[in-house]
Design an enzyme around this catalytic site. Structure first.
Site, short mmCIF file in Angstrom:
data_model
loop_
_atom_site.label_atom_id
_atom_site.label_comp_id
_atom_site.label_asym_id
_atom_site.label_seq_id
_atom_site.Cartn_x
_atom_site.Cartn_y
_atom_site.Cartn_z
CD GLU A 1 21.71 -71.00 29.63
OE1 GLU A 1 21.51 -69.93 30.26
OE2 GLU A 1 22.21 -71.04 28.51
CB CYS B 1 22.83 -66.25 29.96
SG CYS B 1 23.76 -67.73 29.50
#
Length: 478
Positions: free
Chosen positions: A249, A283
């Site tokens: 990720e 993010c």
């Protein structure tokens, strides 16, 4: 702080470690919170050996028993919410309310994956051989290692450890050195819940002593990282030598498309708090706002006014709406992006530097910039900070083309009232996750992850546990 109370967690025991220490600081003040033990190579190898021993029995623990233990872990976490939020706020700087929300999302992961443990389904396929049968089974991968970032220090561990344990894997957790305390607290919740010794281990320390032993080990069969794209690429290369499975990720650079039929006030009410949550160090946060030219000026003015009104301060002050950046390196990085914006002719509607009168900690004012070309850093790069770049578009086709003009593909968002346009945005935006009139992506029941340079694999949802399972075929013949 609890660094002396806990430490490294190896084979079911807290220990001080035999290496040096890591100084941990409060990003809101710059003051030292304490010193956490730094693992040596020997400590890491002991953690790997402990996880390997535990795997031989944990993999055979019935799924219903594993589920009960994960539910108990969630219960313990709930009971320790106030303590966890306090520790998280001190280490990360995020406001207390945001820390509590993160802790809640973390124990949600254990609740959800506890139930997924009971739903690891195989299947039977009719064989072409007379009297034969093909069985498809799912088995735990083995020992896994979880590398996590500092921005969501509890949630990121939970998203990796909960499905791993549910699948029957054992785990080694290596958190960011900036935030060791909250990881210690989370692991202690698992200990208190009764998890067997060695099933989960925690090592804190420098990259030099913790990274290489894990990556070189043939015992560790899978790694999961939340971090930058550059680090992820290096880990993928390093994992090839031992053929480890990987979940990544990585970075994002999320676009937000605001179409001409969007409800302006409702859109602003959602966009501004999300953009500046955790000081923009998220993010999946919105970085670049493409706003239809009819709404652009009003949207930019409204965004800047709301941003300027946010109260900055220490996260333990319950009136604070935004805390500091994590360290001076992040401040320097954001200053560089702002300097580039000024050089490219950008208009800074609010912010653009340290808040007036804020002389301690790593604070940076919420910043709104317009008038930038698409190759300016504030638009072309993930800023990972409190910068919102707003730019107009004319046609839908232009909006989709510009939104997709990036190597990143983690999250993307669109605001519109038109049902057809909603469907088109969902289909055409190139990202692992798309929010339509919503930013709610990080839920235990939903698969979280990106495409392209933003990573591979999924965390959460029914899909999350499968990244920790091997598929085995058994051909049965009479």
């Amino acid at each position: 702080m609890q660094y002396d109370r806990y430490g490294l967690f190896i084979d079911g025991k807290w220990e001080k470690g035999s290496g040096s220490v890591l100084a941990v600081h409060d990003p809101a003040t710059g003051e030292k919170l304490g010193e956490a033990p730094a693992a040596t190579v020997e400590d890491v190898n002991r953690a790997i050996a402990s996880a390997a021993r535990a795997f031989t029995s944990w993999r055979h623990v019935p799924a219903w028993t594993r589920a009960e233990l994960l539910h108990k872990a969630a219960d313990v976490m709930i009971a320790r919410t106030e303590e966890a939020a306090w520790v998280m706020t001190l280490e990360t700087g995020k406001p207390l309310a945001q820390a509590k929300r993160e802790w809640g999302l973390s124990y949600d992961q254990f609740r959800w994956q506890a139930e997924e443990a009971r739903r690891i389904y195989g299947r039977i396929v009719e064989s072409r051989a007379p009297g034969g049968r093909i069985e498809v089974h799912h088995e735990p991968v083995g020992v896994i290692a979880a590398f996590t970032a500092w921005n969501f220090p509890a949630f990121l561990i939970a998203r990796k450890v909960a499905p791993a344990l549910a699948a029957g894997c054992t785990a080694i957790v290596r958190p960011s050195r900036e935030v060791p305390g909250i990881s210690m607290l989370l692991i202690d919740c698992l200990r208190e819940a009764g998890l067997p010794a060695g099933v989960v281990n925690l090592v804190t320390g420098s990259t030099e002593t913790t990274y290489r032993p894990i990556m070189d080990s043939k015992i560790v069969r899978k790694i999961s990282l939340t971090g930058s794209t550059a680090v992820g690429q290096q880990m993928i290369r390093d994992s090839a030598a031992t053929m480890k499975r990987v979940s990544m990720e990585l970075g994002g650079n999320a676009p937000v498309l605001v179409f001409d039929d969007a409800d302006l006030e409702k859109t602003l009410d959602l966009c501004v708090p999300v953009k500046f949550a955790n000081a923009g160090q998220v993010c999946v946060t919105a970085d670049r706002f493409y706003v239809h030219e009819r709404l652009h000026d009003d949207f930019a003015r409204g965004f800047a006014a709301r941003a300027a009104a946010l109260k900055l301060g220490h996260g333990l002050d319950e009136t604070s709406q935004m805390g500091p950046l994590i360290n001076q390196r992040r401040v320097d990085a954001i200053e560089g992006i702002v300097a580039d914006a000024k050089a490219r002719g950008g208009n800074i509607l609010t912010g653009g530097g340290r808040p007036k009168g804020q002389n301690t900690g790593f604070f940076f004012a919420p910043t709104v910039i317009t008038g930038l070309p698409d190759d300016a850093r504030a638009i072309a790069e993930e800023n990972f900070g409190p910068i919102a770049a707003i730019t107009p578009f004319t046609t839908d086709e232009e909006a989709f083309t510009r939104a997709n003009a990036t190597e990143m593909g983690l999250a993307a968002y669109a605001f519109t009232k038109d049902a057809k346009r909603m469907r088109e945005a969902s289909a055409r935006l190139e990202a692992g996750m798309v929010g339509i009139n919503s930013f709610a992506l990080a839920a235990a029941e939903a698969p979280f992850g990106g495409i392209k340079a933003s990573g591979m694999g999924r965390e959460g949802g029914s899909e999350g546990i499968h990244d920790y399972l091997n598929v085995k075929l058994a051909q049965m013949a009479v």
